[in-house]
Design a protein around this motif. Structure first.
Motif, short mmCIF file in Angstrom:
data_model
loop_
_atom_site.label_atom_id
_atom_site.label_comp_id
_atom_site.label_asym_id
_atom_site.label_seq_id
_atom_site.Cartn_x
_atom_site.Cartn_y
_atom_site.Cartn_z
N LYS A 90 15.58 11.47 4.42
CA LYS A 90 16.09 12.63 3.70
C LYS A 90 14.92 13.25 2.93
O LYS A 90 13.76 12.91 3.18
N ALA A 91 15.19 14.14 2.00
CA ALA A 91 14.14 14.88 1.30
C ALA A 91 13.19 13.97 0.51
O ALA A 91 11.98 14.16 0.52
N TYR A 92 13.73 12.98 -0.21
CA TYR A 92 12.93 12.10 -1.05
C TYR A 92 13.09 10.65 -0.62
O TYR A 92 14.21 10.18 -0.43
N SER A 93 11.97 9.96 -0.48
CA SER A 93 12.00 8.56 -0.06
C SER A 93 11.17 7.72 -1.01
O SER A 93 10.22 8.19 -1.62
N VAL A 94 11.55 6.45 -1.11
CA VAL A 94 10.80 5.50 -1.93
C VAL A 94 9.98 4.63 -1.00
O VAL A 94 10.52 3.88 -0.19
N VAL A 95 8.65 4.73 -1.13
CA VAL A 95 7.73 3.96 -0.30
C VAL A 95 7.28 2.74 -1.09
O VAL A 95 6.84 2.84 -2.23
N VAL A 96 7.42 1.56 -0.47
CA VAL A 96 7.03 0.32 -1.15
C VAL A 96 5.78 -0.31 -0.54
O VAL A 96 5.25 -1.26 -1.11
N GLY A 97 5.31 0.21 0.57
CA GLY A 97 4.11 -0.34 1.18
C GLY A 97 3.51 0.60 2.19
O GLY A 97 4.22 1.38 2.83
N SER A 98 2.18 0.56 2.34
CA SER A 98 1.45 1.36 3.32
C SER A 98 0.49 0.44 4.05
O SER A 98 -0.25 -0.31 3.42
N PHE A 99 0.51 0.53 5.38
CA PHE A 99 -0.28 -0.39 6.19
C PHE A 99 -0.96 0.33 7.33
O PHE A 99 -0.41 1.27 7.90
N GLY A 100 -2.13 -0.13 7.68
CA GLY A 100 -2.83 0.39 8.85
C GLY A 100 -2.37 -0.27 10.13
O GLY A 100 -2.56 0.25 11.21
N VAL A 101 -1.74 -1.43 10.00
CA VAL A 101 -1.24 -2.19 11.16
C VAL A 101 0.29 -2.17 11.13
O VAL A 101 0.90 -2.53 10.13
N ARG A 102 0.88 -1.74 12.22
CA ARG A 102 2.33 -1.59 12.26
C ARG A 102 3.04 -2.93 12.07
O ARG A 102 4.11 -2.99 11.46
N ALA A 103 2.51 -4.00 12.59
CA ALA A 103 3.17 -5.31 12.47
C ALA A 103 3.36 -5.69 11.00
O ALA A 103 4.39 -6.27 10.63
N ASN A 104 2.39 -5.35 10.15
CA ASN A 104 2.53 -5.64 8.72
C ASN A 104 3.66 -4.81 8.11
O ASN A 104 4.43 -5.30 7.30
N ALA A 105 3.74 -3.55 8.51
CA ALA A 105 4.81 -2.68 8.02
C ALA A 105 6.17 -3.21 8.48
O ALA A 105 7.14 -3.22 7.71
N ASP A 106 6.26 -3.65 9.73
CA ASP A 106 7.52 -4.19 10.25
C ASP A 106 7.94 -5.45 9.50
O ASP A 106 9.13 -5.69 9.27
N GLY A 107 6.97 -6.27 9.09
CA GLY A 107 7.29 -7.48 8.32
C GLY A 107 7.92 -7.15 6.97
O GLY A 107 8.92 -7.76 6.57
N VAL A 108 7.37 -6.18 6.26
CA VAL A 108 7.94 -5.78 4.97
C VAL A 108 9.29 -5.13 5.18
O VAL A 108 10.23 -5.36 4.41
N LYS A 109 9.43 -4.35 6.25
CA LYS A 109 10.71 -3.69 6.54
C LYS A 109 11.80 -4.74 6.75
O LYS A 109 12.89 -4.64 6.21
#
Length: 163
Positions: A90-109
């Motif tokens: 939607k218009a506003y989102s809360v980001v809790v992590g940023s990663f250069g590797v997708r696998a790391n992002a998927d783990g936090v997700k």
């Protein structure tokens, strides 16, 4: 040789006169300092100072005060992102992590999904970063509230506005 001896005597006498001038100036300054320190003590002994009472004005508090949050002052980062794993932002989102590797992002997700959040992964191609979005809202006020509660576990949580 006589001239050399005379020159040496003149230079020695000049040095001692400079030294005596410095000594006199130092002694004069010390005497003034001592006089200034003794002057307040003598004044206190001669005439006691009368203290005037300090009057503080009475200020009444308002009967009721209302505190409102001003969400306009909360910083929001605007990025061009594409959802790569999730139902959409939607218009506003809360980001809790940023990663250069997708696998790391998927783990936090998956950690967030297990905790009951509708987490998503979005990709910012300009920065080559995967953003883990914990929650998404139409209203900035709701997004700020969610970000504030998420900061207990994710202290670097921030707001993202989709371009």
């Amino acid at each position: 040789m006589c001239a050399a001896v005379c020159a040496a005597l003149v230079s020695i006498s000049c040095g001692s006169s400079k030294e005596s001038a410095y000594r006199k100036a130092y002694e004069k300054a010390k005497a003034q300092e001592m006089a200034q320190q003794q002057a307040p003590e003598q004044q206190e002994k001669e005439a006691p100072v009368q203290q005037t009472p300090v009057v503080t004005p009475l200020v009444e508090a308002p009967a009721q005060s209302t505190v409102t949050d001003n969400n306009d002052n909360v910083p929001v980062r605007s990025e061009n992102i594409t959802v790569v794993d999730g139902s959409g932002l939607k218009a506003y989102s809360v980001v809790v992590g940023s990663f250069g590797v997708r696998a790391n992002a998927d783990g936090v997700k998956s950690t967030l999904v297990n905790a009951g959040y509708n987490a998503q992964v979005a990709y910012n191609s300009e920065r080559n970063m995967y953003r883990v979005v914990a929650s998404t809202f139409d209203s900035k006020a709701n997004a700020v509230e969610s970000r504030n509660s998420l900061r207990a576990k994710y202290p670097d949580a921030w707001l993202l506005m989709k371009k």
